[in-house]
Design a protein around this motif. Sequence first.
Motif, PDB file in Angstrom:
ATOM      1  N   ARG A  54      14.124  -2.634 -24.793  1.00  0.00           N
ATOM      2  CA  ARG A  54      13.076  -3.628 -25.439  1.00  0.00           C
ATOM      3  C   ARG A  54      11.549  -2.646 -25.857  1.00  0.00           C
ATOM      4  O   ARG A  54      11.341  -3.270 -27.641  1.00  0.00           O
ATOM      5  CB  ARG A  54      12.317  -3.699 -23.652  1.00  0.00           C
ATOM      6  CG  ARG A  54      12.461  -5.108 -23.081  1.00  0.00           C
ATOM      7  CD  ARG A  54      12.006  -5.114 -21.607  1.00  0.00           C
ATOM      8  NE  ARG A  54      10.711  -5.495 -21.800  1.00  0.00           N
ATOM      9  CZ  ARG A  54      10.407  -6.092 -21.903  1.00  0.00           C
ATOM     10  NH1 ARG A  54      11.108  -7.250 -21.349  1.00  0.00           N
ATOM     11  NH2 ARG A  54       9.096  -6.773 -21.614  1.00  0.00           N
ATOM     12  N   TRP A  55      12.105  -1.537 -25.847  1.00  0.00           N
ATOM     13  CA  TRP A  55      11.164  -0.290 -27.262  1.00  0.00           C
ATOM     14  C   TRP A  55      12.084  -0.589 -28.387  1.00  0.00           C
ATOM     15  O   TRP A  55      11.651   0.370 -29.325  1.00  0.00           O
ATOM     16  CB  TRP A  55      11.596   1.391 -25.796  1.00  0.00           C
ATOM     17  CG  TRP A  55      11.401   2.133 -26.437  1.00  0.00           C
ATOM     18  CD1 TRP A  55       9.473   2.524 -27.252  1.00  0.00           C
ATOM     19  CD2 TRP A  55      11.844   3.201 -27.617  1.00  0.00           C
ATOM     20  NE1 TRP A  55       9.406   3.511 -27.565  1.00  0.00           N
ATOM     21  CE2 TRP A  55      10.319   3.851 -28.678  1.00  0.00           C
ATOM     22  CE3 TRP A  55      12.988   3.167 -28.489  1.00  0.00           C
ATOM     23  CZ2 TRP A  55      10.744   4.985 -29.163  1.00  0.00           C
ATOM     24  CZ3 TRP A  55      13.180   4.186 -29.082  1.00  0.00           C
ATOM     25  CH2 TRP A  55      12.205   4.850 -29.989  1.00  0.00           C
ATOM     26  N   THR A  56      13.139  -0.059 -27.956  1.00  0.00           N
ATOM     27  CA  THR A  56      13.808  -0.571 -29.487  1.00  0.00           C
ATOM     28  C   THR A  56      13.172  -1.627 -30.538  1.00  0.00           C
ATOM     29  O   THR A  56      13.362  -1.718 -31.680  1.00  0.00           O
ATOM     30  CB  THR A  56      15.530  -0.752 -29.510  1.00  0.00           C
ATOM     31  OG1 THR A  56      15.934   1.130 -28.353  1.00  0.00           O
ATOM     32  CG2 THR A  56      15.945  -0.126 -30.336  1.00  0.00           C
ATOM     33  N   ILE A  57      13.388  -2.683 -29.650  1.00  0.00           N
ATOM     34  CA  ILE A  57      12.741  -3.568 -30.279  1.00  0.00           C
ATOM     35  C   ILE A  57      11.452  -3.825 -31.008  1.00  0.00           C
ATOM     36  O   ILE A  57      11.207  -4.360 -31.890  1.00  0.00           O
ATOM     37  CB  ILE A  57      13.062  -5.060 -29.194  1.00  0.00           C
ATOM     38  CG1 ILE A  57      14.470  -5.730 -29.285  1.00  0.00           C
ATOM     39  CG2 ILE A  57      12.379  -6.253 -29.623  1.00  0.00           C
ATOM     40  CD1 ILE A  57      14.913  -6.590 -27.585  1.00  0.00           C
ATOM     41  N   SER A  58      10.934  -2.748 -30.008  1.00  0.00           N
ATOM     42  CA  SER A  58       9.105  -2.688 -30.172  1.00  0.00           C
ATOM     43  C   SER A  58       9.394  -2.109 -31.471  1.00  0.00           C
ATOM     44  O   SER A  58       8.369  -2.096 -31.820  1.00  0.00           O
ATOM     45  CB  SER A  58       8.408  -2.459 -29.518  1.00  0.00           C
ATOM     46  OG  SER A  58       8.704  -1.513 -29.292  1.00  0.00           O
ATOM     47  N   LYS A  59       9.933  -1.707 -31.532  1.00  0.00           N
ATOM     48  CA  LYS A  59       9.651  -0.449 -32.981  1.00  0.00           C
ATOM     49  C   LYS A  59      10.765  -0.796 -34.253  1.00  0.00           C
ATOM     50  O   LYS A  59       9.356  -0.441 -35.263  1.00  0.00           O
ATOM     51  CB  LYS A  59      10.885   1.056 -32.721  1.00  0.00           C
ATOM     52  CG  LYS A  59      10.455   1.705 -31.580  1.00  0.00           C
ATOM     53  CD  LYS A  59       8.824   2.693 -32.038  1.00  0.00           C
ATOM     54  CE  LYS A  59       8.186   3.304 -30.615  1.00  0.00           C
ATOM     55  NZ  LYS A  59       7.027   4.056 -31.430  1.00  0.00           N
ATOM     56  N   LEU A  60      11.205  -1.809 -33.931  1.00  0.00           N
ATOM     57  CA  LEU A  60      11.449  -2.860 -34.997  1.00  0.00           C
ATOM     58  C   LEU A  60      11.353  -3.531 -35.341  1.00  0.00           C
ATOM     59  O   LEU A  60      10.734  -3.794 -36.749  1.00  0.00           O
ATOM     60  CB  LEU A  60      13.400  -3.446 -34.539  1.00  0.00           C
ATOM     61  CG  LEU A  60      14.320  -1.829 -34.864  1.00  0.00           C
ATOM     62  CD1 LEU A  60      15.571  -2.832 -33.625  1.00  0.00           C
ATOM     63  CD2 LEU A  60      14.666  -1.678 -35.665  1.00  0.00           C
ATOM     64  N   LYS A  86       6.085  -4.105 -33.094  1.00  0.00           N
ATOM     65  CA  LYS A  86       5.419  -4.624 -31.919  1.00  0.00           C
ATOM     66  C   LYS A  86       5.352  -4.619 -30.361  1.00  0.00           C
ATOM     67  O   LYS A  86       6.315  -4.485 -29.957  1.00  0.00           O
ATOM     68  CB  LYS A  86       5.273  -6.280 -32.637  1.00  0.00           C
ATOM     69  CG  LYS A  86       4.465  -7.742 -31.192  1.00  0.00           C
ATOM     70  CD  LYS A  86       4.918  -8.759 -32.036  1.00  0.00           C
ATOM     71  CE  LYS A  86       3.849 -10.135 -30.309  1.00  0.00           C
ATOM     72  NZ  LYS A  86       4.602 -10.886 -31.140  1.00  0.00           N
ATOM     73  N   PRO A  87       3.874  -4.389 -29.834  1.00  0.00           N
ATOM     74  CA  PRO A  87       4.674  -4.699 -28.813  1.00  0.00           C
ATOM     75  C   PRO A  87       5.114  -4.873 -27.555  1.00  0.00           C
ATOM     76  O   PRO A  87       4.688  -6.149 -27.381  1.00  0.00           O
ATOM     77  CB  PRO A  87       3.100  -3.805 -28.166  1.00  0.00           C
ATOM     78  CG  PRO A  87       2.090  -3.838 -28.734  1.00  0.00           C
ATOM     79  CD  PRO A  87       2.832  -4.039 -29.910  1.00  0.00           C
ATOM     80  N   VAL A  88       6.204  -4.722 -26.930  1.00  0.00           N
ATOM     81  CA  VAL A  88       6.037  -6.412 -25.960  1.00  0.00           C
ATOM     82  C   VAL A  88       5.722  -5.326 -24.748  1.00  0.00           C
ATOM     83  O   VAL A  88       5.807  -4.376 -23.789  1.00  0.00           O
ATOM     84  CB  VAL A  88       8.328  -5.819 -25.582  1.00  0.00           C
ATOM     85  CG1 VAL A  88       8.402  -6.843 -24.187  1.00  0.00           C
ATOM     86  CG2 VAL A  88       8.787  -5.911 -26.931  1.00  0.00           C
ATOM     87  N   SER A  89       5.266  -7.079 -24.065  1.00  0.00           N
ATOM     88  CA  SER A  89       4.313  -6.612 -22.864  1.00  0.00           C
ATOM     89  C   SER A  89       4.539  -7.046 -21.888  1.00  0.00           C
ATOM     90  O   SER A  89       6.150  -7.619 -22.176  1.00  0.00           O
ATOM     91  CB  SER A  89       3.343  -7.545 -23.739  1.00  0.00           C
ATOM     92  OG  SER A  89       2.153  -7.316 -22.076  1.00  0.00           O
ATOM     93  N   GLU A  90       4.149  -6.110 -20.477  1.00  0.00           N
ATOM     94  CA  GLU A  90       5.226  -7.267 -19.287  1.00  0.00           C
ATOM     95  C   GLU A  90       4.207  -7.458 -18.135  1.00  0.00           C
ATOM     96  O   GLU A  90       3.567  -7.640 -17.490  1.00  0.00           O
ATOM     97  CB  GLU A  90       5.711  -6.025 -19.152  1.00  0.00           C
ATOM     98  CG  GLU A  90       6.726  -5.013 -19.347  1.00  0.00           C
ATOM     99  CD  GLU A  90       7.804  -3.962 -18.704  1.00  0.00           C
ATOM    100  OE1 GLU A  90       7.024  -3.710 -17.208  1.00  0.00           O
ATOM    101  OE2 GLU A  90       8.756  -3.793 -19.348  1.00  0.00           O
TER     102      GLU A  90
END
Length: 414
Positions: free
Chosen positions: A101-107, A110-114
């Motif tokens: 999830r962190w990797t996706i958010s960096k790519l 956009k922050p991935v919210s929980e």
Amino acid sequence: MKFLIFPALLILIEIYAFKGLRMMSVGMDPLWRRIISIVFWLTTALAYGLVFYMMSKRSEMSEFRAYTFFNFTIGFFIICLVGKLLFGTFHLLDDVVQLVRWTISKLIQKPVSEAHEKMTRVQFFNQVGLVATTALVGSMIYGVTRGKFGYRTLSETVKFPNLPEGFHGMRIVHISDLHIGSFDNQFDEVQKGFDMINALKPDYIFFTGDLVNNFSEEAEPWIDRLNGLTAKYGKFSILGNHDYGDYTMRDFPEKKKKHFDRLVEIHAEAGFRLLRNENVYLENNGSRIALLGTENWGLGFHQYGDLAKTMNGVRDDDFKIMLSHDPTFWEEQVRNKTNVAITLSGHTHGAQFGVELPQFGIKFSPVSLRYKRWGGLYEENGQYLYVNRGFGYLAFPGRVGMPPEITLIELQKA
């Protein structure tokens, strides 16, 4: 450097399991979090402390009277370690998901919210891990306390076109790997298994080795009970890798010889005809078959077995039954190289751990990573191998999903 890999792995398992436990208990009262941490590290210290103590006293532990302490120590350590390994694995899954999830958010910047999740990843993975670990540890505790005495009878009917008429319907009880010293003085519990054997009213009892763990003295208190096993026409036995004293007396040849000579005597006193690279003819109603008994031979073990000597004097057209402790003997020397009809083996114990649900086609044990044929009946080109999963236990003092086995094999003429 290689010897550091295993300790490093153990340390990693402990730290990771504790990390998951701390993260799961974030919302708890500080006092309870402290109690959980103390209990975790106390049990860890006790488990490793017992193992280190046992290793420091290994010369004294070489006597079979120390098996009670050995069984408790190994059982406690394995239960603790396996439980933490499973729980840590679920926590690792959470960390992997978090990394993705962190990797996706960096790519995608956009922050991935929980925030919308009712249960966070940490709670989900750790709680699932805790449930799975509790179930596993509970089953292991049951396996140590009761599972090792949960004797079961498995039955097989095997048909052969060349079976002599006089042996049609012959009932064989096959047992293996008693490891009788592991039971200490639990006579009544083990006797229930012996009674089950006698209730089958076998024509023959064939025992395929590992009567003891290391010492002939282990079998002394059991001679009368072993002698109480009854078969209509006789009882026959062979030796397993643990019967020779190789693991504890290799550097003490006189002691080893004394142990071995006494063990041979015990087989006779218990009513078994011990076969050591030899054969005997079994006769019934004017028919006869050859029973072959080889000494232990296995890949990675001492190879005392001698096939040529075992088959000396046996005719090619005789119906043959082979007793061989290690199933790799069948794979390497019997299969497609002889006309032995059926070989009976043991040795694998089914790892004393596994899952077998034949109605769903499920059959797994960790020992399958080492042995292709580890439990049950196998056939190739008309030759059969039966691997008994063992009556006793060794090292881990229990059985989980792999009950101690009594095998009833009926031979029929096809």
